[in-house]
Scaffold this motif. Structure first.
Motif, PDB file in Angstrom:
ATOM      1  N   VAL A 124       6.372  -2.535  18.878  1.00 48.83           N
ATOM      2  CA  VAL A 124       6.365  -1.970  17.882  1.00 48.83           C
ATOM      3  C   VAL A 124       5.821  -2.434  16.779  1.00 48.83           C
ATOM      4  N   GLN A 125       5.016  -2.263  15.937  1.00 49.97           N
ATOM      5  CA  GLN A 125       4.383  -2.990  14.703  1.00 49.97           C
ATOM      6  C   GLN A 125       4.669  -1.879  13.402  1.00 49.97           C
ATOM      7  N   VAL A 126       5.596  -2.333  12.513  1.00 49.35           N
ATOM      8  CA  VAL A 126       5.596  -1.434  11.274  1.00 49.35           C
ATOM      9  C   VAL A 126       5.317  -2.371  10.133  1.00 49.35           C
ATOM     10  N   ASP A 127       4.643  -1.406   9.322  1.00 49.46           N
ATOM     11  CA  ASP A 127       4.337  -1.930   7.930  1.00 49.46           C
ATOM     12  C   ASP A 127       4.771  -0.826   6.735  1.00 49.46           C
ATOM     13  N   ALA A 128       5.746  -1.805   6.052  1.00 51.97           N
ATOM     14  CA  ALA A 128       6.479  -0.770   5.014  1.00 51.97           C
ATOM     15  C   ALA A 128       6.450  -1.350   3.575  1.00 51.97           C
ATOM     16  N   VAL A 129       7.120  -0.535   2.495  1.00 54.11           N
ATOM     17  CA  VAL A 129       7.333  -0.819   1.324  1.00 54.11           C
ATOM     18  C   VAL A 129       8.864  -0.739   1.041  1.00 54.11           C
ATOM     19  N   TYR A 148      10.024  -4.484  -5.615  1.00 53.62           N
ATOM     20  CA  TYR A 148       9.410  -3.986  -4.431  1.00 53.62           C
ATOM     21  C   TYR A 148       8.830  -5.226  -3.458  1.00 53.62           C
ATOM     22  N   TYR A 149       9.142  -4.857  -2.344  1.00 54.46           N
ATOM     23  CA  TYR A 149       8.809  -5.969  -1.230  1.00 54.46           C
ATOM     24  C   TYR A 149       7.838  -5.303  -0.069  1.00 54.46           C
ATOM     25  N   ASP A 150       6.931  -5.921   0.221  1.00 53.23           N
ATOM     26  CA  ASP A 150       6.016  -5.773   1.415  1.00 53.23           C
ATOM     27  C   ASP A 150       7.026  -6.460   2.701  1.00 53.23           C
ATOM     28  N   TYR A 237       7.406   3.792   5.225  1.00 49.84           N
ATOM     29  CA  TYR A 237       6.945   3.257   6.171  1.00 49.84           C
ATOM     30  C   TYR A 237       4.981   3.662   5.728  1.00 49.84           C
ATOM     31  N   ARG A 238       4.327   2.648   5.709  1.00 52.06           N
ATOM     32  CA  ARG A 238       2.845   2.882   5.513  1.00 52.06           C
ATOM     33  C   ARG A 238       2.245   3.040   6.680  1.00 52.06           C
ATOM     34  N   ASN A 239       2.845   2.253   7.547  1.00 52.22           N
ATOM     35  CA  ASN A 239       1.971   2.219   9.001  1.00 52.22           C
ATOM     36  C   ASN A 239       3.015   2.020  10.169  1.00 52.22           C
TER      37      ASN A 239
END
Length: 317
Positions: A124-129, A148-150, A237-239
């Motif tokens: 699982v790979q998650v890209d979020a703000v 805000y955090y990446d 979630y961005r991706n």
């Protein structure tokens, strides 16, 4: 006499004179105890003789890729299953009084149900703000600070022994609710375990049921991913990418007592875990008890609101 018989035969529809079954529909076997010739469905691997009652295991349907790898034996007898079901019925607060006596059990059948147990690996790979919010007071003003955090998560998750029933006859919802089974009780499969019970081989392969297995763990994956973002006030979630693969799948037989219950001219079906005694199914509801239950809730709510209103110095009518 012969002519009379011939006339009788000619009066029957042609399909009743000669019935044929394909190998996919039914097969015959001989009872080794009494010699009777009986017909079984193609999936049946263990049953009992309708003439003498002897248990029969059809060995040729348990060989090669049709042979189960493991089995969890029954530990609850038919008598114990009957008593456990009666006890379960008596707990039904909203069921009719006649149902709660549990004296209309039509049949209790012990079945070894075919399951696939999946060992799955999910990458699982998650890209979020994510955000953290702080509110503070300075002088006469209240300030809200948002940071805000990446965030990125790269997870490797393993799920072992995910069960999916492989019989088209069994209700998937019932079978899912029977979980969990004590998988530490799995034994290497031997045909004597089947004696005295009904058993069937699988209708669906592990490849065909893999999507169901993936669906069963999807909520656990989502929950675990969410837990890794604790401490943030919001997560967007961005991706999100989930790649789940089958590491290993084993064909096993799990014990189930199927209970047929006749009530109010209707037949109700329940299932019991043959190891733990857990009972699942939808019992009938008593309209009178349901009405009383909702009436009790409504009365309780009304009294609570009236007391609250009086406490606040007002009235409520």
């Amino acid at each position: 006499m012969c002519c009379g018989n011939q006339e009788t035969i000619e009066n029957y529809p042609e399909e009743l004179i000669e019935s044929r079954f394909s190998e996919d529909e039914a097969k015959e076997y001989h009872c080794e105890n009494c010699g009777a010739v009986l017909i079984t469905e193609a999936e049946t691997v263990a049953t009992s003789c309708s003439f003498c009652g002897a248990g029969v295991v059809i060995a040729d349907r348990l060989s090669g890729h049709l042979a189960p790898a493991k089995v969890i034996p029954f530990t609850i007898s038919k008598e114990e299953a009957s008593e456990a079901f009666k006890k379960w019925c008596r707990k039904g607060l909203l069921t009719p009084k006649g149902f709660m006596t549990a004296d209309r059990i039509k049949s209790i059948t012990g079945m070894y149900v075919p399951f696939w147990l999946f060992d799955l690996n999910s990458k699982v790979q998650v890209d979020a703000v994510c955000t953290k919010v702080r509110t503070y007071t300075r002088g006469d003003y209240i300030y809200t600070e948002t940071k805000y955090y990446d965030a990125f998560r790269d997870l490797n998750l393993d799920y072992v022994k995910v069960p999916v029933d492989a019989s088209e006859k069994m209700n998937d919802e019932l079978m899912d609710k029977l979980e969990p089974y004590p998988y530490e009780q799995l034994k290497d499969f031997k045909t004597p375990y089947l004696a005295g019970y009904i058993a069937e081989r699988y209708n669906y392969t592990d490849e065909e049921l893999l999507p169901r297995a993936k669906d069963k763990i999807s909520s656990y994956i989502d929950s675990y991913v969410s837990s890794t973002f604790s401490g943030y006030h919001s997560v967007s979630y961005r991706n999100k990418q989930v790649d789940t693969r089958n590491v290993k799948s084993d064909y096993v037989l799990l014990p189930v007592w199927m209970v047929s219950y006749d009530y109010n001219k209707s037949e109700h079906t329940f299932a019991m875990n043959g190891q733990t005694g857990k009972v699942v199914g939808k019992p009938p509801l008593s309209k009178g008890k349901v009405a009383m239950w909702f009436g009790g809730i409504a009365s309780g709510t009304f009294l609570a609101l009236k007391c609250f209103s009086l406490f606040m110095g007002g009235g409520f009518w």
